[in-house]
Design an enzyme around this catalytic site. Sequence first.
Site, PDB file in Angstrom:
ATOM      1  N   LYS A  18      76.602  14.220   8.201  1.00 14.15           N
ATOM      2  CA  LYS A  18      75.771  14.504   7.022  1.00 14.15           C
ATOM      3  C   LYS A  18      76.334  13.753   5.814  1.00 14.15           C
ATOM      4  O   LYS A  18      77.455  14.009   5.373  1.00 14.15           O
ATOM      5  CB  LYS A  18      75.727  16.005   6.731  1.00 14.15           C
ATOM      6  CG  LYS A  18      74.981  16.326   5.423  1.00 14.15           C
ATOM      7  CD  LYS A  18      74.769  17.812   5.211  1.00 14.15           C
ATOM      8  CE  LYS A  18      73.622  18.315   6.046  1.00 14.15           C
ATOM      9  NZ  LYS A  18      73.227  19.705   5.674  1.00 14.15           N
ATOM     10  N   ASP A 112      72.353  30.118   3.228  1.00  8.17           N
ATOM     11  CA  ASP A 112      71.133  29.352   3.489  1.00  8.17           C
ATOM     12  C   ASP A 112      70.744  29.478   4.953  1.00  8.17           C
ATOM     13  O   ASP A 112      70.404  28.495   5.605  1.00  8.17           O
ATOM     14  CB  ASP A 112      71.338  27.883   3.104  1.00  8.17           C
ATOM     15  CG  ASP A 112      70.016  27.101   3.079  1.00  8.17           C
ATOM     16  OD1 ASP A 112      68.941  27.747   2.956  1.00  8.17           O
ATOM     17  OD2 ASP A 112      70.054  25.866   3.201  1.00  8.17           O
TER      18      ASP A 112
END
Length: 538
Positions: A18, A112
Amino acid sequence: MGTVYLSRTRGNQPVALKMIRREYAGDGEFRRRFQQEVQAAQQVRGYHLVPVVDHDTAGEQPWLASEYVPGIPLDEAVDVHGPLPTATTLQLVACVARALDAVHTAGVVHRDLKPGNILLGSDGPWVIDFGIARAAESTRLTRSGGFIGTPQFMSPEQGTGGEVTPASDVFSLGLIAAVAATGRHPYGSGGGLAVATQIANTAQRPPDLSGYPDVLRPLLERCLAATPAARPAPAELAELCERASGRSSRDWAGWLPAPLAAQVGERSRAVRRLLDQEAAATRQRPAATYVPTRADNPLHQAPTRSAPFRPGAPPPAEAAMPVPVPDGTGTKRRVYLAIAAVALAAVAGTAWSLYGDSDHGAESEAGGHKAPTTGAGAQGTPKSKAPSAPATKPPAVKTYEPLFKNRPLTIGSPGTGEVITADLDTPKVNPNGEIGDHAAEIQYIYQYLTFRTATAKSTGTTPEACRQAVDSAPLPSELPNNDLAQGKALKKGDVLCTVTSQGNLAMLRLTAVVSSGETSFDPPGYQGLLTVWKRATG
């Protein structure tokens, strides 16, 4: 927060890389928090959590790398295949609840949790990106009116700016359970902010749960309680789901519907084909020397010989460009994008010059000088006999002296979330080891076994044969669980050789491969006899 690429290690194992968005990278407070949260995430060990294996917070563009799971995101699965069977949903919630229990025990809150952060694999659901969202909460982007998280899966306290606790993750998991089982959100199908507003007002207007399966409804009511203290703890929720489904959260035989299981299998095979193709292409290119981006890389040790590769830099011209995997709510298109290409630029710290022997340079220096030559003298004097070259000192002969011989060594089968390390110099096996133990030559986790120093299989048991094998035919640095469990990678009778972190020569003869006794796909344990030599010059 970023773009995710499929990449691979030097041992040709897939990783999810990422790259953090540049808007965040330019914020000093974000960098500080990002480093704290990634380091905290690296300490989390638990059931069905995809671990963070490496990161760089100081580079031009921060990044983190986690293990790659060839699974299908839950949101994608529901979009393509429809709602999951109730039994599958209960098993999913039980497993994710146990993963949250491990996250919370480590003092981390996911913040999240959403369908896109749950991957459905053949061996159950896997939770990703735990604890990372908090790093962005104090950046300029959020201070100027933005927020971090997915509105449709936020807890009421997140929507109102209240304290975010482990109970917030339980609320999010309740919403995920409802959507997974029916495809319908308890607070309606409006836009993200509209749904978030409904969630924030849940104390005054709770959701209508009458249309959900009877066995699931009591669990939803508790998870979606407006008051955080009224929600069940993750461990309790897992037990409730297991009782309701009548199935253990560790039994994954046939847990997915057949069409979804087939898609998961094809995803895994497609990724493996890509990795094998790129590995073959890499072997045909000229050899290159790589070094870690960070000198303190926690996963590997290697000499630093050339300028570091920056993860923000473009890959070599001959490399196939990776295809970004959107970090949002994509549908069918993402299935193909995720497997379309592999980033050839290996994750920093996983590709490097294998090793170097400082004696090579010394020997070249001692024996590489040419004897001076002489020709006809000035004014045409007769040619004189060339003086003999000075005697060259023969190179030192390397010999080995045993430190110990045939010492029994047992490396057990690691459970999920466990790290077993083996320091061959001591020798010592630590069943509660840590990723990045600089003294250890072997690191063993549920997903794969890692050789942290170049290791080879030797056909002989002399130190000379052992060292020759290490120099000429090192194994991949990582052996995947699938190959270990099936006996493809290591078997009884194998002779493993390596140069240890202290420069000794170690030979481990495997005398037994021991099944864990759980399931056929759990990694085995190993028993062997260890001999270690130190190098001497004679």
